[in-house]
Design a protein around this motif. Structure first.
Motif, short mmCIF file in Angstrom:
data_model
loop_
_atom_site.label_atom_id
_atom_site.label_comp_id
_atom_site.label_asym_id
_atom_site.label_seq_id
_atom_site.Cartn_x
_atom_site.Cartn_y
_atom_site.Cartn_z
N LEU A 33 0.82 -1.20 0.00
CA LEU A 33 0.00 0.00 0.00
C LEU A 33 0.86 1.27 0.00
O LEU A 33 0.53 2.26 -0.66
CB LEU A 33 -0.92 0.00 1.22
N LEU B 56 2.06 1.76 -3.43
CA LEU B 56 0.98 2.23 -4.29
C LEU B 56 0.79 3.73 -4.17
O LEU B 56 0.47 4.42 -5.14
CB LEU B 56 -0.32 1.51 -3.93
N TRP C 114 -1.83 3.01 -12.52
CA TRP C 114 -0.92 1.89 -12.26
C TRP C 114 -1.11 1.36 -10.85
O TRP C 114 -1.13 0.14 -10.63
CB TRP C 114 0.52 2.33 -12.47
N ALA C 115 -1.27 2.25 -9.89
CA ALA C 115 -1.42 1.83 -8.49
C ALA C 115 -2.68 0.99 -8.29
O ALA C 115 -2.64 -0.08 -7.67
CB ALA C 115 -1.45 3.05 -7.58
N THR D 242 -2.39 -2.40 -10.06
CA THR D 242 -1.51 -3.31 -9.32
C THR D 242 -2.22 -3.87 -8.10
O THR D 242 -2.10 -5.06 -7.78
CB THR D 242 -0.22 -2.58 -8.90
N ALA D 243 -2.97 -3.02 -7.40
CA ALA D 243 -3.74 -3.51 -6.25
C ALA D 243 -4.75 -4.57 -6.69
O ALA D 243 -4.96 -5.58 -6.01
CB ALA D 243 -4.44 -2.35 -5.56
N VAL E 49 -7.44 6.43 -2.55
CA VAL E 49 -6.08 6.81 -2.97
C VAL E 49 -6.11 8.12 -3.75
O VAL E 49 -5.20 8.96 -3.64
CB VAL E 49 -5.47 5.69 -3.84
N THR F 244 2.72 -7.74 -13.09
CA THR F 244 3.29 -6.42 -12.81
C THR F 244 4.09 -5.91 -14.01
O THR F 244 4.01 -4.73 -14.36
CB THR F 244 4.18 -6.48 -11.57
#
Length: 230
Positions: free
Chosen positions: A22, A25, A54-55, A58-59, A99, A148
């Motif tokens: 996190l 991220l 992207w964050a 990816t999560a 976020v 990723t």
């Protein structure tokens, strides 16, 4: 509806256990912003939007990979496939919005003469697209490292392609660049409408793809084997 909320909560709890992930991220969008901050405000905003995309992607990738062992037990408990993928997507959208909020406030404090409503819409589009996009990759590529790398490739292509080219329109986050152009450069409303339409179409296509992939995978019974007829 209760089962969707339950799966969403499980997704958020699983991601909360990965505190290091996190933190990374949050660092990725901030890093993108800081790198471009001194060059041009438009470039910094576009880089920030890609960092958020992207964050969240990816999560979604990590959440999908982590849930593989749990999904068969939830299916035996009566959860339908749509409960699992829609609940997870709901949790990821909530995470993405959480976020995005501090980074939206960052743009308000650190920049001037922007259409801040457009920045908020662009961030919302990034979150809407990124969650199902990361889930699709996580479902098709079970190894997190491969997923990723694919996400990094997509982000790199998004940054290098000319936004006006036909190829750029095929990338998942093209909408954010169009809306950012409207918000930063004060162009005509066509940029905003094209961006919102692109985000809506891509999100719908990704949700359908998620439904198809998860529907096939979760209906398999790999632990069951048919005995040969004698």
């Amino acid at each position: 509806m209760n089962r969707l909320v339950t799966v969403a909560e499980m997704t958020l709890r699983e991601l909360a256990r990965r505190r290091g992930v996190l933190l990374l991220l949050l660092l990725m969008p901030l890093t993108f912003w800081l790198i471009r901050r001194d060059s041009h405000v438009g470039q910094s905003v576009r880089a920030l939007l890609l960092g958020i995309s992207w964050a969240v992607s990816t999560a979604a990738l990590f959440a999908t990979s982590a849930a593989r062992e749990l999904e068969p037990r939830l299916r035996l408990a009566g959860y339908r496939p749509h409960h699992l993928y829609l609940g997870r997507m709901l949790g990821l959208w909530v995470l993405g919005l959480a976020v995005s909020v501090p980074f939206f406030l960052l743009t308000v404090v650190d920049t001037t003469n922007l259409r801040y409503g457009g920045i908020a819409v662009a961030m919302l589009c990034c979150v809407l697209v990124a969650a199902p996009f990361g889930m699709v990759i996580g479902a098709l590529l079970p190894r997190e490292m491969e997923g990723t790398l694919l996400l990094l490739t997509v982000v790199a292509m998004q940054m290098l392609l000319d936004p006006a080219s036909s190829g750029a329109k095929l990338t998942p986050f093209w909408s954010s660049r169009e809306i950012a152009t409207w918000a930063v450069d004060h162009t005509d409303g066509g940029y905003l409408s094209r961006g919102v339409l692109h985000a809506a179409v891509v999100t719908a296509l990704l949700i359908v793809t998620v439904a198809g992939v998860f529907g096939v995978r979760l209906r398999r019974r790999r632990h069951l084997h048919h005995a040969p007829l004698v």
